[in-house]
Scaffold this motif. Structure first.
Motif, PDB file in Angstrom:
ATOM      1  N   UNK A  41      21.597  52.535  47.736  1.00  0.00           N
ATOM      2  CA  UNK A  41      22.446  52.986  49.065  1.00  0.00           C
ATOM      3  C   UNK A  41      23.105  51.874  49.215  1.00  0.00           C
ATOM      4  N   UNK A  42      23.890  52.261  50.153  1.00  0.00           N
ATOM      5  CA  UNK A  42      24.911  50.606  50.968  1.00  0.00           C
ATOM      6  C   UNK A  42      24.426  50.013  51.481  1.00  0.00           C
ATOM      7  N   UNK A  43      25.463  48.198  51.669  1.00  0.00           N
ATOM      8  CA  UNK A  43      24.219  47.666  52.093  1.00  0.00           C
ATOM      9  C   UNK A  43      25.207  46.352  52.242  1.00  0.00           C
ATOM     10  N   UNK A  44      25.528  45.660  53.083  1.00  0.00           N
ATOM     11  CA  UNK A  44      25.478  44.003  53.160  1.00  0.00           C
ATOM     12  C   UNK A  44      25.132  42.900  52.511  1.00  0.00           C
ATOM     13  N   UNK A  45      26.413  42.159  52.006  1.00  0.00           N
ATOM     14  CA  UNK A  45      25.455  40.428  52.151  1.00  0.00           C
ATOM     15  C   UNK A  45      25.796  39.780  52.332  1.00  0.00           C
ATOM     16  N   UNK A  46      25.484  38.632  52.394  1.00  0.00           N
ATOM     17  CA  UNK A  46      26.994  37.093  52.507  1.00  0.00           C
ATOM     18  C   UNK A  46      26.977  36.965  50.920  1.00  0.00           C
ATOM     19  N   UNK A  47      28.103  36.888  51.614  1.00  0.00           N
ATOM     20  CA  UNK A  47      28.842  35.654  50.047  1.00  0.00           C
ATOM     21  C   UNK A  47      28.125  34.887  49.386  1.00  0.00           C
ATOM     22  N   UNK A  48      27.691  34.314  48.413  1.00  0.00           N
ATOM     23  CA  UNK A  48      27.185  33.138  48.110  1.00  0.00           C
ATOM     24  C   UNK A  48      27.766  31.945  48.012  1.00  0.00           C
ATOM     25  N   UNK A  49      27.717  30.974  48.110  1.00  0.00           N
ATOM     26  CA  UNK A  49      28.270  29.722  47.977  1.00  0.00           C
ATOM     27  C   UNK A  49      28.898  29.326  47.216  1.00  0.00           C
ATOM     28  N   UNK A  50      27.986  30.063  45.858  1.00  0.00           N
ATOM     29  CA  UNK A  50      28.384  28.775  44.212  1.00  0.00           C
ATOM     30  C   UNK A  50      29.278  30.015  43.961  1.00  0.00           C
ATOM     31  N   UNK A  51      29.547  31.473  44.469  1.00  0.00           N
ATOM     32  CA  UNK A  51      31.345  32.084  44.219  1.00  0.00           C
ATOM     33  C   UNK A  51      32.707  31.758  44.977  1.00  0.00           C
ATOM     34  N   UNK A  52      32.072  30.205  45.567  1.00  0.00           N
ATOM     35  CA  UNK A  52      33.702  29.965  46.114  1.00  0.00           C
ATOM     36  C   UNK A  52      34.379  29.761  45.544  1.00  0.00           C
ATOM     37  N   UNK A  53      35.994  29.581  45.705  1.00  0.00           N
ATOM     38  CA  UNK A  53      36.955  29.034  44.954  1.00  0.00           C
ATOM     39  C   UNK A  53      37.282  28.057  44.497  1.00  0.00           C
ATOM     40  N   UNK A  54      37.387  26.468  43.657  1.00  0.00           N
ATOM     41  CA  UNK A  54      37.888  25.661  43.654  1.00  0.00           C
ATOM     42  C   UNK A  54      39.104  25.329  43.046  1.00  0.00           C
ATOM     43  N   UNK A  55      39.246  25.637  44.901  1.00  0.00           N
ATOM     44  CA  UNK A  55      40.721  25.588  45.485  1.00  0.00           C
ATOM     45  C   UNK A  55      41.735  23.745  45.257  1.00  0.00           C
ATOM     46  N   UNK A  56      41.218  23.227  45.029  1.00  0.00           N
ATOM     47  CA  UNK A  56      41.038  21.698  44.580  1.00  0.00           C
ATOM     48  C   UNK A  56      42.006  21.832  43.401  1.00  0.00           C
ATOM     49  N   UNK A  57      41.035  22.383  42.134  1.00  0.00           N
ATOM     50  CA  UNK A  57      42.074  22.216  41.029  1.00  0.00           C
ATOM     51  C   UNK A  57      43.288  23.154  40.598  1.00  0.00           C
ATOM     52  N   UNK A  58      43.054  24.470  41.343  1.00  0.00           N
ATOM     53  CA  UNK A  58      43.975  25.833  41.731  1.00  0.00           C
ATOM     54  C   UNK A  58      45.370  24.887  41.920  1.00  0.00           C
ATOM     55  N   UNK A  59      44.806  24.161  43.325  1.00  0.00           N
ATOM     56  CA  UNK A  59      46.301  23.686  43.521  1.00  0.00           C
ATOM     57  C   UNK A  59      47.195  22.717  43.106  1.00  0.00           C
ATOM     58  N   UNK A  60      45.588  21.017  41.726  1.00  0.00           N
ATOM     59  CA  UNK A  60      46.601  20.980  41.256  1.00  0.00           C
ATOM     60  C   UNK A  60      46.806  21.322  40.496  1.00  0.00           C
ATOM     61  N   UNK A  61      46.630  22.225  39.519  1.00  0.00           N
ATOM     62  CA  UNK A  61      47.422  23.293  38.663  1.00  0.00           C
ATOM     63  C   UNK A  61      48.963  23.298  38.653  1.00  0.00           C
ATOM     64  N   UNK A  62      48.782  23.660  40.243  1.00  0.00           N
ATOM     65  CA  UNK A  62      50.448  24.955  40.533  1.00  0.00           C
ATOM     66  C   UNK A  62      51.229  23.315  41.206  1.00  0.00           C
ATOM     67  N   UNK A  63      50.792  22.249  41.963  1.00  0.00           N
ATOM     68  CA  UNK A  63      51.522  20.752  42.228  1.00  0.00           C
ATOM     69  C   UNK A  63      51.976  20.371  40.916  1.00  0.00           C
ATOM     70  N   UNK A  64      51.047  20.182  39.547  1.00  0.00           N
ATOM     71  CA  UNK A  64      51.696  19.439  38.612  1.00  0.00           C
ATOM     72  C   UNK A  64      52.655  20.047  38.006  1.00  0.00           C
ATOM     73  N   UNK A  65      52.974  21.788  38.125  1.00  0.00           N
ATOM     74  CA  UNK A  65      54.314  22.157  37.106  1.00  0.00           C
ATOM     75  C   UNK A  65      55.312  22.582  38.306  1.00  0.00           C
ATOM     76  N   UNK A  66      55.030  22.139  39.633  1.00  0.00           N
ATOM     77  CA  UNK A  66      56.116  23.603  40.279  1.00  0.00           C
ATOM     78  C   UNK A  66      55.822  24.298  40.618  1.00  0.00           C
ATOM     79  N   UNK A  67      54.740  24.968  40.591  1.00  0.00           N
ATOM     80  CA  UNK A  67      54.704  26.096  40.991  1.00  0.00           C
ATOM     81  C   UNK A  67      53.982  25.629  42.581  1.00  0.00           C
TER      82      UNK A  67
END
Length: 364
Positions: A274-300
């Motif tokens: 059946x359907x249910x709701x679950x909390x979003x686990x912390x381990x699935x969070x994004x590595x925003x710092x790395x993604x931001x560094x990739x973009x900024x270092x290449x001009x994106x």
């Protein structure tokens, strides 16, 4: 010189039309200067004679000569029919779309209200077994928005690579958007093997396709929802390679930072799903710092999308930033049209000679 749909290559030839009045004066002068004597027994009767239609029609002969002159002058002016031809040259953009297809991309946390209501009344077990839930997942929404992005492009080569534990190229750079869209719509979590999320390898795979590109602008749009945990090439090292190749990388992180998501739950006693709701686990969070560094270092730029609307705005912005410069070169192709004028002029001269020596011959 252009007149109506005709272009005249030698318009100075029209000055020859000034000879027309001179020819008319010459003909009139000789016609009145010329005197003939004819013996007639009854002068009174001759004076009463009216001019016949033949005499009045003799002006046709000089008129034909004038018309022939006009035709020859038009022919000398070289009338041409101009056909406009346009060539479009583009300084194109080569774009690789790098898409995360790891298992977590099947999370149902970006649902619109309409889709959440729709799923709520559907049988959860049937939706799970049919795989229809992928249409409403992070991956499903990403695929739909990416398809809209592709359809907006006109003259850019676009390719598609996917990554999970490993990375694969599904579509090399191509202008065949139809084939690209078909393959994109068929993408699911089985499109790339291996467990985990190999962001660095996914970026390197796309860079390999852009390495030999001679496009003015080279771009990677990388979409993921996780942290790099399976790459052979670290993401920041891949970013250095992108910078060396002159490739701009836009990174997009999808998924909610916190809250709940719609999930399948199984009754341990009956096995019913059946359907249910679950909390979003912390381990699935994004590595925003790395993604931001990739973009900024290449001009994106780095973007964060927590809903389908966010994704649409992000891809629309990237579409506006990476526009192809189009230059249109127009020239005219001319086709000679003087032959009919030359032919008509020659026929008029021939007709004048025939009439002058037959129908309108003068004696003496």
């Amino acid at each position: 010189m252009d007149l109506a749909n005709l272009h005249f290559q030698n318009p100075e030839a029209f000055f020859l039309l000034l000879l027309g009045p001179l020819l008319i004066l010459d003909w009139w002068w000789h016609a009145h200067k010329r005197k003939s004597t004819i013996k007639f027994p009854a002068l009174a009767i001759a004076k009463k004679a009216a001019k016949g239609s033949k005499v009045r029609a003799r002006y046709i002969v000089p008129a034909l000569r004038m018309a022939a002159l006009c035709c020859f002058v038009v022919a000398l002016a070289r009338p041409q029919n101009a056909t406009e031809v346009e060539y479009t040259s583009t300084d194109g953009v080569d774009i690789m779309l790098a898409l995360d297809v790891s298992g977590s991309m099947g999370t149902l946390d970006m649902l619109t209200r309409t889709d959440q209501a729709k799923l709520g009344v559907m049988n959860a077990e049937k939706v799970l077994k049919s795989g229809r839930f992928w249409d409403y997942s992070r991956l499903g929404y990403a695929k739909n928005v990416m398809a809209e992005f592709v359809q907006k492009r006109e003259s850019d080569r676009i390719g598609l690579s996917v990554f999970a534990g490993n990375s694969y190229t599904l579509v090399p750079l191509t202008l065949d958007y139809g084939a690209l869209l078909e393959i994109l719509q068929a993408v699911d979590d089985s499109s790339a093997s291996g467990n985990g999320t190999a962001i660095g390898d996914g970026l390197m795979n796309s860079l390999a396709r852009l390495e030999k590109s001679d496009a003015k602008s080279k771009v990677v749009v990388l979409l993921t929802d996780g942290i790099d945990n399976a790459s052979l090439v670290p993401p920041l090292h891949a970013a250095e390679v992108a910078k060396a190749l002159g490739v701009k990388v836009y990174t997009i992180g999808v998924g909610k930072k916190s809250g709940t998501f719609l999930a399948f739950q199984q009754n341990p006693w009956t096995g019913e799903i059946s359907w249910g709701e679950q909390p979003i686990p912390a381990e699935n969070s994004l590595d925003e710092k790395t993604l931001s560094q990739i973009a900024s270092s290449t001009g994106g730029r780095f973007y964060r999308a927590e809903s389908k609307d966010d994704l649409e705005k992000i891809y629309s912005e990237i579409d506006g930033l990476e526009k192809t410069e189009i230059q249109t070169i127009a020239y005219a192709r001319y086709q000679e049209k003087f032959y009919p004028w030359l032919l008509v002029g020659a026929l008029l001269i021939l007709l004048e000679l025939v009439l002058a020596n037959t129908r309108f011959v003068r004696i003496p």
